[in-house]
Design a protein around this motif. Structure first.
Motif, mmCIF file in Angstrom:
data_model
loop_
_atom_site.group_PDB
_atom_site.id
_atom_site.type_symbol
_atom_site.label_atom_id
_atom_site.label_comp_id
_atom_site.label_asym_id
_atom_site.label_seq_id
_atom_site.Cartn_x
_atom_site.Cartn_y
_atom_site.Cartn_z
ATOM 1 N N VAL A 504 -38.045 -19.753 -1.922
ATOM 2 C CA VAL A 504 -36.675 -20.213 -2.128
ATOM 3 C C VAL A 504 -35.795 -18.970 -2.312
ATOM 4 C CG1 VAL A 504 -35.102 -21.568 -3.546
ATOM 5 C CG2 VAL A 504 -37.449 -22.366 -3.163
ATOM 6 N N MET A 505 -34.835 -18.795 -1.376
ATOM 7 C CA MET A 505 -33.883 -17.683 -1.450
ATOM 8 C C MET A 505 -32.509 -18.269 -1.794
ATOM 9 S SD MET A 505 -35.034 -15.484 1.959
ATOM 10 C CE MET A 505 -33.815 -14.224 1.610
ATOM 11 N N GLN A 506 -31.950 -17.832 -2.920
ATOM 12 C CA GLN A 506 -30.640 -18.319 -3.363
ATOM 13 C C GLN A 506 -29.663 -17.141 -3.336
ATOM 14 O OE1 GLN A 506 -30.614 -20.310 -7.144
ATOM 15 N NE2 GLN A 506 -29.078 -21.735 -6.436
ATOM 16 N N TYR A 507 -28.733 -17.210 -2.392
ATOM 17 C CA TYR A 507 -27.756 -16.141 -2.191
ATOM 18 C C TYR A 507 -26.393 -16.632 -2.679
ATOM 19 C CZ TYR A 507 -24.590 -12.959 0.292
ATOM 20 O OH TYR A 507 -23.608 -12.058 0.611
ATOM 21 N N SER A 508 -25.661 -15.803 -3.418
ATOM 22 C CA SER A 508 -24.354 -16.214 -3.926
ATOM 23 C C SER A 508 -23.425 -15.005 -4.000
ATOM 24 C CB SER A 508 -24.495 -16.862 -5.314
ATOM 25 O OG SER A 508 -25.029 -15.939 -6.239
ATOM 26 N N ASP A 509 -22.132 -15.266 -3.778
ATOM 27 C CA ASP A 509 -21.106 -14.242 -3.997
ATOM 28 C C ASP A 509 -19.970 -14.877 -4.790
ATOM 29 O OD1 ASP A 509 -19.184 -15.544 -2.308
ATOM 30 O OD2 ASP A 509 -20.088 -14.636 -0.555
ATOM 31 N N ASP A 510 -19.089 -14.060 -5.343
ATOM 32 C CA ASP A 510 -17.964 -14.565 -6.129
ATOM 33 C C ASP A 510 -16.652 -14.338 -5.368
ATOM 34 O OD1 ASP A 510 -17.979 -11.846 -6.256
ATOM 35 O OD2 ASP A 510 -17.769 -11.695 -8.440
ATOM 36 N N GLY A 511 -16.712 -14.542 -4.034
ATOM 37 C CA GLY A 511 -15.524 -14.351 -3.192
ATOM 38 C C GLY A 511 -14.578 -15.536 -3.229
ATOM 39 N N ARG A 512 -13.790 -15.627 -2.189
ATOM 40 C CA ARG A 512 -12.731 -16.645 -2.158
ATOM 41 C C ARG A 512 -13.249 -18.054 -1.888
ATOM 42 N NH1 ARG A 512 -11.556 -13.775 2.756
ATOM 43 N NH2 ARG A 512 -9.840 -12.716 1.698
ATOM 44 N N GLY A 513 -14.485 -18.175 -1.288
ATOM 45 C CA GLY A 513 -15.025 -19.502 -1.017
ATOM 46 C C GLY A 513 -14.324 -20.166 0.159
ATOM 47 N N ILE A 514 -14.755 -21.396 0.480
ATOM 48 C CA ILE A 514 -14.145 -22.149 1.575
ATOM 49 C C ILE A 514 -13.958 -23.597 1.125
ATOM 50 C CG2 ILE A 514 -15.083 -20.686 3.404
ATOM 51 C CD1 ILE A 514 -17.252 -22.713 3.830
ATOM 52 N N GLY A 562 -12.038 -20.410 -4.195
ATOM 53 C CA GLY A 562 -11.882 -19.560 -5.364
ATOM 54 C C GLY A 562 -13.125 -19.391 -6.206
ATOM 55 N N GLN A 563 -14.257 -20.049 -5.837
ATOM 56 C CA GLN A 563 -15.469 -19.973 -6.659
ATOM 57 C C GLN A 563 -16.668 -19.439 -5.877
ATOM 58 O OE1 GLN A 563 -16.302 -23.589 -8.738
ATOM 59 N NE2 GLN A 563 -14.177 -23.914 -9.360
ATOM 60 N N GLY A 564 -16.420 -18.735 -4.785
ATOM 61 C CA GLY A 564 -17.492 -18.088 -4.050
ATOM 62 C C GLY A 564 -18.273 -19.057 -3.174
ATOM 63 N N LEU A 565 -19.337 -18.525 -2.564
ATOM 64 C CA LEU A 565 -20.171 -19.278 -1.627
ATOM 65 C C LEU A 565 -21.636 -19.072 -2.003
ATOM 66 C CD1 LEU A 565 -20.494 -20.884 1.047
ATOM 67 C CD2 LEU A 565 -20.521 -18.702 2.246
ATOM 68 N N THR A 566 -22.417 -20.153 -1.888
ATOM 69 C CA THR A 566 -23.850 -20.101 -2.225
ATOM 70 C C THR A 566 -24.655 -20.665 -1.070
ATOM 71 O OG1 THR A 566 -23.393 -20.366 -4.583
ATOM 72 C CG2 THR A 566 -25.643 -20.851 -3.832
ATOM 73 N N TYR A 567 -25.713 -19.933 -0.667
ATOM 74 C CA TYR A 567 -26.682 -20.424 0.308
ATOM 75 C C TYR A 567 -28.011 -20.636 -0.421
ATOM 76 C CZ TYR A 567 -23.564 -18.746 4.054
ATOM 77 O OH TYR A 567 -22.511 -18.531 4.889
ATOM 78 N N THR A 568 -28.660 -21.770 -0.150
ATOM 79 C CA THR A 568 -30.006 -22.031 -0.662
ATOM 80 C C THR A 568 -30.919 -22.234 0.535
ATOM 81 O OG1 THR A 568 -29.113 -23.083 -2.653
ATOM 82 C CG2 THR A 568 -31.441 -23.501 -2.116
ATOM 83 N N ILE A 569 -31.898 -21.324 0.691
ATOM 84 C CA ILE A 569 -32.812 -21.347 1.834
ATOM 85 C C ILE A 569 -34.217 -21.601 1.298
ATOM 86 C CG2 ILE A 569 -33.764 -20.031 3.765
ATOM 87 C CD1 ILE A 569 -31.178 -18.380 3.734
ATOM 88 N N ARG A 570 -34.912 -22.549 1.933
ATOM 89 C CA ARG A 570 -36.291 -22.883 1.534
ATOM 90 C C ARG A 570 -37.156 -22.934 2.791
ATOM 91 N NH1 ARG A 570 -38.605 -25.656 -2.908
ATOM 92 N NH2 ARG A 570 -40.585 -26.684 -2.421
ATOM 93 N N PHE A 571 -38.285 -22.195 2.816
ATOM 94 C CA PHE A 571 -39.173 -22.180 3.978
ATOM 95 C C PHE A 571 -40.601 -21.922 3.503
ATOM 96 C CE2 PHE A 571 -37.568 -17.897 3.361
ATOM 97 C CZ PHE A 571 -38.700 -17.097 3.470
#
Length: 576
Positions: A504-514, A562-571
Motif C-alpha cells: 500500500v503506497m499512500q502519497y499526499s501533498d499539501d498543494g492547492r488540490g482539485i 485547498g487541502q492537497g491531493l492524496t493517492y492510495t495505491i494497492r498492488f
C-alpha cells in the motif's frame, strides 16, 4: 394370462429386508466404531498413565546425560503391550531413542502433553520432560509414546466377532419369518385371485365371480368384494347397453331425415360462398399490388443499411487510428519524462564536475611550482608543508564532488534503465524510492519543497522497477507542476506499508488540490488543468494503466480544493 416375472410379494419382501439389512449394517458398524473409540480412549489414558510412571526416571537420565539408561527405559516401554513405538529427544530435538513404529516430528520442542493422530492408524501421546533443580524448572527433552490400530483391534476382536455373529443370526431368523408370513398371507391368496380372474368369460360374467377361502377381513377380502361388485355393475351396464342400442337405431332414422334437410341448406350456402370467393379474388389482386410496393420499400431500406455498414467500418478504422495515436502519445509522454530527467541530472552533475576540474587545475599548478622549487634546490620545509596542506584540501574537494557526481549518475542510470525496460526483478523498495528521489533532486532546486519517504527498510518486492519509477515520478512532478504555486513551500509525503501480501503506497501533498468535478476525470486520457500551458493530460492516465494493468492493483485519488491531493495505491507484493 402369462406368469408374473417378479411377484409383488417378492418385491415387497426384498425392499423390507433391504431396509432391515441396511439398518442392521449401520447399527453394527456404529457399535463397532463406538467400541473402537472407547478402547482407543482407554489406551490413550494408559499412555498418559505411563507418563507418570517413567517421566521422572527419564528426566533424570537425560539430565545426567546417561543416554544408555534412557535407551534402556525406552526398551522397557516397548515391552508394554499398548506401546508400538517410543521416541525420546533431548532439549535440542535430537533423537536419543527411536524404537518401533514412529512418525517424524518437527524440530520444535513439545511444551505440554498432547495426543496426535497420524496416518496408517497410528496415534501418539507426547509430553515434555521437566527437571526441577533447586526450585528452578528446565525442559531437558520430550517423549512420544505410539500405539496403533492393531493394538486396539486386538482388544475388541472378540467383541467385534460377537456383534457380527449376533447380527447375522438375527437377520437369518427375520428372513425366515418374513418369507413364511408373506407366502401364507400374500403370495398364495394373490395366486388364487389371479387364477380365478384369468378365467373371466365376457359372455357369462355372472359365472366369473371370485370365491376365496379367506376368513380375515383384510385388503384381499375387500378386493374380492370390490371385484364381484364390478361384475354386478358390468351385468347391469350390459342390460342398459341393449336398451341404449335400440334407442340409437331410432335416432339414426331421425338423423337420415335431418340429412335431407341439411343438404338443401348446403346448396343455398354454396351459392352464397361463390359470391364470397369472387370478392376474395379481388382482394387478392389488391394484396399483390401492396406486396410490390413493400418489396420496393425493402430494397430502399437495404441500400440504406449498406451505406450505414460502410460508415460503421470507416468509423471503426478511425477509432483504431485514434487508439494507435493515443498509445504513441503515452509512449512520448514517458520518453519526455525521461528526457526531463536527463536534462536535470546533466545540469546537476555539471556543478560537482566543474568544482572537481577547478580543484584538479589548482593541484596541478601547485605541483608544477613544487617541481620548479625542487629542481632549483630552493624547496623548503615551509613550502613543502604548504603544498601538502593545499594538496590535502584539493584532494578532499575532488573526492567529495566526484562522489556526488558518481551517486547522481548511478541513481539516474538505474532509474533510466528501469524506465526503458519492462523486465521484472526482486529489489528493495525503500532503497529504490530514495534513488528515484535523488534522480529528481534537480527539479527541486528552484523550490523549497520537502519530500519525505516512509518505507520499511527491508521491504522487497518483485515487479518491473520502471513501473514504480514512472508512477513515483509522475506523482511528484504532478505535485510540482500542478499542486504548488511558484512561491509556495510545499510538503510531499510517500508512506509505504505491507498488508496481507499487498503493498500500500499512500502519497499526499499539501498543494492547492482539485474540485470534485475534475477529480472524477483525473485519470481520463488528455485531461489536464493546464491546457495550453504544456500539460499533455497523460500523466495520471499512464499511472492508472500501470497500476491496474501492469501491477494488477488499484489506485484511488482523494482531494478537496485547498487541502492537497492524496493517492492510495494497492498492488500484490509478489516477493521472492
Amino acid at each position: 394370462m402369462g406368469a408374473v416375472k417378479t411377484g409383488l410379494s417378492r418385491k415387497l419382501l426384498t425392499r423390507v429386508l433391504s431396509v432391515y439389512f441396511a439398518l442392521t449394517l449401520i447399527v453394527t458398524i456404529g457399535q463397532i466404531f463406538t467400541e473402537y473409540l472407547s478402547t482407543k480412549s482407554h489406551i490413550e489414558s494408559e499412555l498418559q498413565t505411563l507418563k507418570n510412571t517413567f517421566s521422572e526416571s527419564l528426566t533424570r537420565a537425560i539430565w545426567e546425560l546417561n543416554n544408555e539408561q534412557a535407551k534402556s527405559i525406552a526398551s522397557g516401554l516397548m515391552e508394554v503391550p499398548i506401546v508400538s513405538g517410543v521416541q525420546i529427544r533431548d532439549e535440542n530435538g535430537d533423537y536419543i531413542a527411536d524404537y518401533g513404529v514412529t512418525m517424524p516430528q518437527s524440530q520444535t520442542q513439545i511444551h505440554e502433553g498432547r495426543m496426535e493422530d497420524h496416518s496408517g492408524g497410528v496415534f501418539g501421546y507426547s509430553f515434555p520432560l521437566i527437571f526441577d533443580f533447586s526450585g528452578r524448572t528446565s525442559q531437558v527433552g520430550d517423549v512420544t509414546l505410539y500405539s496403533n490400530f492393531d493394538i486396539i483391534f486386538g482388544r475388541i476382536e472378540v467383541g467385534v466377532f460377537f456383534l457380527i455373529g449376533n447380527a447375522i443370526i438375527k437377520t437369518a431368523f427375520l428372513v425366515f419369518l418374513f418369507m413364511t408370513a408373506f407366502r401364507r398371507m400374500l403370495s398364495e391368496p394373490l395366486a388364487e385371485i389371479t387364477e380365478q380372474m384369468s378365467s373371466f368369460d365376457p359372455d357369462h360374467p355372472e359365472d366369473s365371480k371370485i370365491q376365496l377361502t379367506i376368513h380375515d377381513d383384510n385388503e384381499l377380502h375387500q378386493l374380492q368384494i370390490s371385484y364381484n361388485q364390478v361384475i354386478d355393475d358390468l351385468i347391469h351396464s350390459q342390460n342398459k347397453l341393449h336398451g341404449t342400442q335400440e334407442k340409437l337405431r331410432q335416432a339414426n332414422r331421425k338423423l337420415d331425415d335431418q340429412n335431407l334437410i341439411l343438404e338443401q341448406e348446403v346448396a343455398k350456402k354454396t351459392a352464397s360462398l361463390s359470391q364470397i370467393m369472387l370478392d376474395l379474388e379481388q382482394q387478392k389482386d389488391e394484396l399483390i399490388a401492396n406486396q410490390r410496393e413493400l418489396r420496393q420499400e425493402n430494397e430502399n431500406r437495404q441500400y440504406v443499411e449498406d451505406e450505414l455498414r460502410k460508415r460503421n467500418a470507416e468509423l471503426a478504422h478511425s477509432m483504431e487510428n485514434l487508439r494507435l495515436a493515443k498509445d504513441q502519445l503515452v509512449e512520448s509522454e514517458r520518453m519526455a519524462s525521461l528526457g526531463g530527467l536527463v536534462a536535470g541530472i546533466a545540469h546537476d552533475v555539471n556543478t560537482p564536475l566543474g568544482v572537481s576540474v577547478t580543484a584538479a587545475s589548482f593541484l596541478h599548478e601547485r605541483l608544477e611550482n613544487l617541481r620548479s622549487a625542487y629542481n632549483d634546490k630552493s624547496l623548503t620545509n615551509k613550502t613543502m608543508a604548504a603544498f601538502i596542506e593545499e594538496a590535502e584540501q584539493s584532494t578532499l574537494l575532488l573526492l567529495s564532488n566526484l562522489n556526488r557526481a558518481s551517486e547522481l549518475i548511478a541513481s539516474f542510470k538505474q532509474v533510466a534503465v528501469d524506465q526503458t525496460s519492462e523486465a521484472e526483478r526482486v529489489f528493495n523498495l525503500n532503497t529504490y524510492l530514495h534513488e528515484i528521489l535523488q534522480s529528481l533532486q534537480p527539479s527541486f532546486k528552484q523550490a523549497r519543497h520537502q519530500v519525505e519517504i516512509e518505507c520499511p527498510e527491508e521491504l522487497e518486492i518483485r515487479c518491473a522497477p520502471g513501473v514504480i519509477a514512472q508512477i513515483t515520478t509522475n506523482m511528484i512532478m504532478n505535485s510540482l507542476n500542478h499542486g504548488f504555486d511558484s512561491d509556495q513551500q510545499g510538503h510531499i509525503k510517500l508512506k509505504v506499508s505491507e498488508e496481507d501480501e499487498h503493498i500500500v503506497m499512500q502519497y499526499s501533498d499539501d498543494g492547492r488540490g482539485i474540485n470534485e468535478r475534475d477529480l472524477n476525470r483525473l485519470f481520463d486520457a488528455f485531461f489536464t488543468t493546464k491546457r495550453g500551458q504544456g500539460g499533455s493530460g497523460l500523466g495520471t492516465h499512464i499511472m492508472y494503466n500501470l497500476v491496474t494493468q501492469t501491477l494488477g492493483g488499484r489506485i484511488v485519488a482523494n482531494s478537496q480544493p485547498g487541502q492537497g491531493l492524496t493517492y492510495t495505491i494497492r498492488f500484490p507484493k509478489r516477493g521472492h
